[in-house]
Design a protein around this motif. Structure first.
Motif, mmCIF file in Angstrom:
data_model
loop_
_atom_site.group_PDB
_atom_site.id
_atom_site.type_symbol
_atom_site.label_atom_id
_atom_site.label_comp_id
_atom_site.label_asym_id
_atom_site.label_seq_id
_atom_site.Cartn_x
_atom_site.Cartn_y
_atom_site.Cartn_z
ATOM 1 N N UNK A 97 -27.703 -42.945 34.203
ATOM 2 C CA UNK A 97 -28.632 -42.008 33.562
ATOM 3 C C UNK A 97 -28.266 -41.812 32.094
ATOM 4 N N UNK A 98 -29.284 -41.793 31.218
ATOM 5 C CA UNK A 98 -29.057 -41.792 29.768
ATOM 6 C C UNK A 98 -29.438 -40.499 29.073
ATOM 7 N N UNK A 99 -30.024 -39.559 29.800
ATOM 8 C CA UNK A 99 -30.398 -38.284 29.195
ATOM 9 C C UNK A 99 -29.639 -37.140 29.836
ATOM 10 N N UNK A 100 -30.045 -35.936 29.503
ATOM 11 C CA UNK A 100 -29.503 -34.737 30.130
ATOM 12 C C UNK A 100 -30.610 -34.109 30.962
ATOM 13 N N UNK A 101 -30.338 -33.857 32.235
ATOM 14 C CA UNK A 101 -31.304 -33.192 33.104
ATOM 15 C C UNK A 101 -31.033 -31.698 33.144
ATOM 16 N N UNK A 102 -32.115 -30.928 33.105
ATOM 17 C CA UNK A 102 -32.055 -29.472 33.211
ATOM 18 C C UNK A 102 -32.925 -29.089 34.401
ATOM 19 N N UNK A 103 -32.282 -28.743 35.521
ATOM 20 C CA UNK A 103 -32.971 -28.458 36.779
ATOM 21 C C UNK A 103 -33.299 -26.976 36.851
ATOM 22 N N UNK A 104 -34.578 -26.658 36.898
ATOM 23 C CA UNK A 104 -35.033 -25.272 36.945
ATOM 24 C C UNK A 104 -36.442 -25.260 37.521
ATOM 25 N N UNK A 149 -39.045 -35.966 26.332
ATOM 26 C CA UNK A 149 -39.169 -34.890 27.313
ATOM 27 C C UNK A 149 -39.928 -35.447 28.508
ATOM 28 N N UNK A 150 -39.245 -35.610 29.636
ATOM 29 C CA UNK A 150 -39.858 -36.208 30.810
ATOM 30 C C UNK A 150 -39.960 -35.251 31.972
ATOM 31 N N UNK A 151 -40.856 -35.587 32.922
ATOM 32 C CA UNK A 151 -41.110 -34.816 34.150
ATOM 33 C C UNK A 151 -41.874 -33.527 33.858
ATOM 34 N N UNK A 152 -42.853 -33.626 32.968
ATOM 35 C CA UNK A 152 -43.643 -32.470 32.544
ATOM 36 C C UNK A 152 -44.856 -32.274 33.445
ATOM 37 N N UNK A 174 -44.662 -27.628 29.723
ATOM 38 C CA UNK A 174 -44.095 -26.950 30.888
ATOM 39 C C UNK A 174 -43.667 -28.018 31.890
ATOM 40 N N UNK A 175 -42.771 -27.637 32.777
ATOM 41 C CA UNK A 175 -42.272 -28.594 33.768
ATOM 42 C C UNK A 175 -43.284 -28.809 34.891
ATOM 43 N N UNK A 176 -43.313 -30.040 35.387
ATOM 44 C CA UNK A 176 -44.211 -30.379 36.470
ATOM 45 C C UNK A 176 -43.563 -30.225 37.838
ATOM 46 N N UNK A 177 -44.384 -30.340 38.875
ATOM 47 C CA UNK A 177 -43.917 -30.306 40.261
ATOM 48 C C UNK A 177 -43.659 -31.729 40.741
ATOM 49 N N UNK A 178 -43.096 -31.843 41.942
ATOM 50 C CA UNK A 178 -42.787 -33.158 42.510
ATOM 51 C C UNK A 178 -44.033 -34.029 42.662
ATOM 52 N N UNK A 179 -45.195 -33.407 42.830
ATOM 53 C CA UNK A 179 -46.428 -34.168 43.032
ATOM 54 C C UNK A 179 -46.860 -34.934 41.789
ATOM 55 N N UNK A 180 -46.322 -34.562 40.628
ATOM 56 C CA UNK A 180 -46.725 -35.209 39.382
ATOM 57 C C UNK A 180 -45.543 -35.759 38.585
ATOM 58 N N UNK A 186 -38.290 -30.059 40.363
ATOM 59 C CA UNK A 186 -38.633 -29.795 38.962
ATOM 60 C C UNK A 186 -37.404 -29.833 38.054
ATOM 61 N N UNK A 187 -37.530 -30.557 36.967
ATOM 62 C CA UNK A 187 -36.456 -30.600 35.970
ATOM 63 C C UNK A 187 -36.976 -31.256 34.702
ATOM 64 N N UNK A 188 -36.273 -31.006 33.616
ATOM 65 C CA UNK A 188 -36.553 -31.664 32.344
ATOM 66 C C UNK A 188 -35.535 -32.770 32.121
#
Length: 230
Positions: A97-104, A149-152, A174-180, A186-188
């Motif tokens: 993994x090459x980025x930093x994940x922020x799980x919220x 910025x991924x997983x939006x 804003x952060x997205x859900x697992x469906x998208x 959810x995380x950034x």
């Protein structure tokens, strides 16, 4: 400019840590999270299931009385084994993994850490991919670089325009859900990139061992500028 020189430059342009989440969240509410292949707890969790994975993340946050769990830079992860996106004939064994994940929580607001403009955006819909993604271009003191910025959420990119300007602290998504978001809790995924290499709305956030040296040189540890250390 070497990766260490670039990281020192980033640290020099602001007197305080940068923020991509709400700046009022105290650091005491952030907790480091190990999602590497060395974490024995993951062997007890079906992380190929976003619902089971979410239960693990939520329980971890509750256990540590935290709002945000973070980590992942230069972390070897088994979770990518579930997706051919990381293991195709042209892209084998990508698991670092090459980025930093922020799980919220989903719908958490995301803010730009520095003045910038929209370089590109796209909904990366491969299974296990970023989902909606934004890349900002920054030029500070003559130095050009990019933040991803991924997983939006989908609405984060619906009315966006290439070249759109943002000031430091502006809400950008804003952060997205697992469906998208590629079927993850959810995380950034936040990544700092020196050279975006012609990519548009996408850039590798996971690499294999053969390419690791290049990518670590081109994508410095975001924790250093966000004031977050594992």
């Amino acid at each position: 400019m070497t990766s260490s020189e670039f990281l020192n430059f980033l640290k020099s342009i602001c007197s305080k840590p940068l923020h991509v989440l709400d700046a009022t969240i105290p650091k005491s509410k952030y907790v480091p999270l190990n999602l590497s292949e060395s974490n024995p707890e993951l062997q007890k969790t079906n992380i190929s299931s976003s619902s089971e994975f979410s239960k693990y993340i939520n329980a971890y946050l509750k256990k540590h009385n935290a709002v945000v769990a973070y980590g992942g830079y230069n972390e070897v992860r088994t979770m990518y084994n579930r997706s051919t996106h990381f293991n195709s004939e042209t892209s084998k064994n990508r698991n670092i993994h090459l980025g930093l994940d922020l799980w919220c929580a989903a719908e958490t607001m995301i803010y730009t850490p520095l003045d910038g403009e929209v370089h590109s955006f796209k909904n990366n819909t491969n299974y296990g991919d970023y989902g909606p993604t934004i890349i900002l271009r920054h030029i500070i003191s003559g130095v050009e670089f990019y933040t991803l910025y991924g997983h939006l959420s989908l609405n984060s990119i619906e009315n966006l325009k290439v070249g759109q300007q943002f000031k430091q602290g502006d809400k950008i998504a804003t952060l997205g859900t697992a469906s998208i978001n590629g079927d993850y809790p959810p995380h950034l995924h936040f990544q700092i990139i020196k050279d975006v290499q012609g990519y548009f709305g996408d850039y590798p956030g996971v690499c294999n061992g053969q390419d690791l040296e290049f990518y670590l040189g081109n994508c410095v540890d975001p924790g250093g500028v966000l004031g977050l250390r594992s």
